[in-house]
Motif scaffolding. Sequence first.
Motif, short mmCIF file in Angstrom:
data_model
loop_
_atom_site.label_atom_id
_atom_site.label_comp_id
_atom_site.label_asym_id
_atom_site.label_seq_id
_atom_site.Cartn_x
_atom_site.Cartn_y
_atom_site.Cartn_z
N ASP A 107 -5.50 7.46 -0.98
CA ASP A 107 -4.34 8.34 -1.04
C ASP A 107 -3.27 7.76 -1.96
O ASP A 107 -2.65 8.47 -2.76
CB ASP A 107 -3.79 8.54 0.37
CG ASP A 107 -2.54 9.38 0.38
OD1 ASP A 107 -2.59 10.50 -0.15
OD2 ASP A 107 -1.50 8.92 0.90
N ILE A 154 -6.23 5.31 3.18
CA ILE A 154 -4.85 5.16 2.73
C ILE A 154 -4.80 4.67 1.28
O ILE A 154 -4.00 5.16 0.47
CB ILE A 154 -4.08 4.20 3.67
CG1 ILE A 154 -3.84 4.89 5.00
CG2 ILE A 154 -2.77 3.78 3.06
CD1 ILE A 154 -3.48 3.96 6.12
N LYS A 175 1.18 6.77 9.41
CA LYS A 175 0.14 6.86 8.38
C LYS A 175 -1.07 5.97 8.68
O LYS A 175 -2.19 6.30 8.31
CB LYS A 175 0.72 6.47 7.01
CG LYS A 175 1.43 7.61 6.32
CD LYS A 175 1.85 7.21 4.92
CE LYS A 175 2.90 8.17 4.40
NZ LYS A 175 3.90 7.49 3.55
N VAL A 176 -0.81 4.84 9.33
CA VAL A 176 -1.94 3.96 9.65
C VAL A 176 -2.47 4.21 11.06
O VAL A 176 -3.26 3.44 11.58
CB VAL A 176 -1.56 2.46 9.51
CG1 VAL A 176 -1.12 2.15 8.09
CG2 VAL A 176 -0.48 2.06 10.50
#
Lengths: 261, 424
Positions: free
Chosen positions: A189, A186, A131-132
């Motif tokens: 999100d 992120i 995700k990162v």
Amino acid sequence: MLHAVDESVTPIHIHDMTVAYHKKPVLWDVDLAVPEGKLVGVVGPNGAGKSTMIKAIMDLVPKASGWVHIYGKPYSRMRQVIGYVPQRESVDWDFPINALDVVLMGRYGHIGWVRRPDKIDRELAEEALEKVGMTDFGHRQINQLSGGQQQRVFLARALAQDAQIYLMDEPFAGVDAATERAIIDILMDLRARKKTMLVVHHDLHTVNQYFDWLVLINMRIVAAGETKDVFTDDNLNKTYGGRLTVLSEAAQAVAHHQRGL
Amino acid sequence: MDEFWGPFWIVLTGALAGASCGLLGAYLVLRKMSLLGDALSHAVLPGIVIAFLLSGSRDVIPMFIGAAICGVIATVLIETFHRRWRVQEDTSIGIAFTALFALGVVLITAFAGQVDLDQECVLYGEIAYTPWDRLFWGEWDLGPRPVWILGTVFVLNLAFVLVFYKELLIASFDAEMALSVGVSAALVHYVLMGAVSVTTVAAFESVGAILVVAMLIVPGASAYLWSDRLKVILTLSALMGVISAIAGYFLAGVWNSSIAGAMVVVMGALFALSLIFAPHYGLLGRFVRQVRLSLRVARDHVLLKLLRDRESRSVSTLSWSDLVDTAARRVSGIAIRSLMWQGLITREKGYFSLGEQGVTYATRLLRNHRLWESYLNQLGLPPDHVHDPADALEHFTDDHLREEIRAALPNIATDPQGKRIPDG
């Protein structure tokens, strides 16, 4: 600002909290109810007590008075719902572990004492790294990561905690533009998934763009609320006002007497 | 004692002491607390004496309890001095351990009649007597007592490190994060210090209070130079303890010297070897990397000089002496020879020119150089300031970085001096 707070839906409720280091107060009489699902900026000058507030929420520093409730309960019973991103400089990046090891620490709270991380924990950690944008760096020693990459690893660790509330201490400090973009994506999100975030922030230029809720502090809460209401010249003057505030003078006086002068 | 079992028990005792200390010592070094190991090994003395006085025996169990309690008290004192009363940390350690050690000395001398404690033994250890110090179960001779004691301590330490691996890791790396996931870093700290205290006492009788400090710190410090993996460091640290015990025993035979002393001398030698030969952090490795780097820079400069010369005239006019001036003479000589050997440059009638591959390589460098110059110029550096930084950066610019700079300079085809930025 006197109104009843429905604690069961309030992620963080701080009541009359004062924090002191060696009797010298650094944060006075904080009252704050953070609403759910907001990306909240915590903004104020150096030494304003931003980090201290976050640490006091997690019982990392002792409170001189007051209390904090997490969804209506004390922190000690709600550890698992809070994810934490400390300041990057707070750890030794020469420590002999790799990025995946660091991210796995985010799972420790779920794993419990003594038991080892299992396959699912590893998968979740790898997912968080993905995700990162750090999939390829999982097995890289942490001292071989750039500052931005280290910050991403810290964020991935918090994601692996799979929390409801995230407390982040300057996640944007000293990162490159690409990393800042990646991190804010992120956070957006997470907000879309109804997570609540408290983010210590320094760059006033991006406050409007990043945060829908804002806490201005300088040893006390100067203002808190929707960014559009709170982010005003008047409030900023009160927060960053050039002269020593009465509070910091008082704190110095207390420290002075402590030293027996 | 026969010729095999005597030495065997001595080496085994030393190996168990070395491995026990090595395991915990690795954590002390990692946590930057080497000095605490030193402090605890002295601070436990009053604990041992009081345990003697209370139990009236040389039983190890009361001794361990006394040492552990005293070790934790020392740790608490150090923490309190430092955190609560704001004494510098190294000063706190210095005060706490000397005060406790002095208390121990006073207790020993005051109750001299009742304390059967040999000060020589406490300080220097008596590993050579190991085979004769037997443990009995009724009539049964179970073997040397120190082996049993240190064996137990080793197993306990190993279990501690294995079972609480995760907790030790997070508490050592990030104490606040540890707290936030419910692992009390303070508790881990105190348990670790308690374990260090017990280990020190267990090793006292054999290697003495002074050498045990070396056993705690030196293997961990050596292992730390060899690896970036915690598990490897822990294994190596324990292993170095074992190797030192074996080699030290034989060395003591050759020198006819103190066995424990020789073991620690071997540890010191292992540390020196690590310092020199460890691949990444060793001096030799660092030296080799430095030479390689300056060689690479010299090669790049030779290639660039040839390319620039090619831009301005059709026939090469550069001789050995022109090229060798591009960097420190000794390095550039090797650089030129290695480039020739690889066919990147050729020499004809005393003059050098670029080979086909050399052109490609040098063009990329020149592109780096001029891109950097333009970029720095755009950042606001005047044109006559950009050459030197570009010279330094051109060697370390990979495709990714090059594209990033290119993207930041959309409409620029020449460097600040008006020279074309080559494609490549």
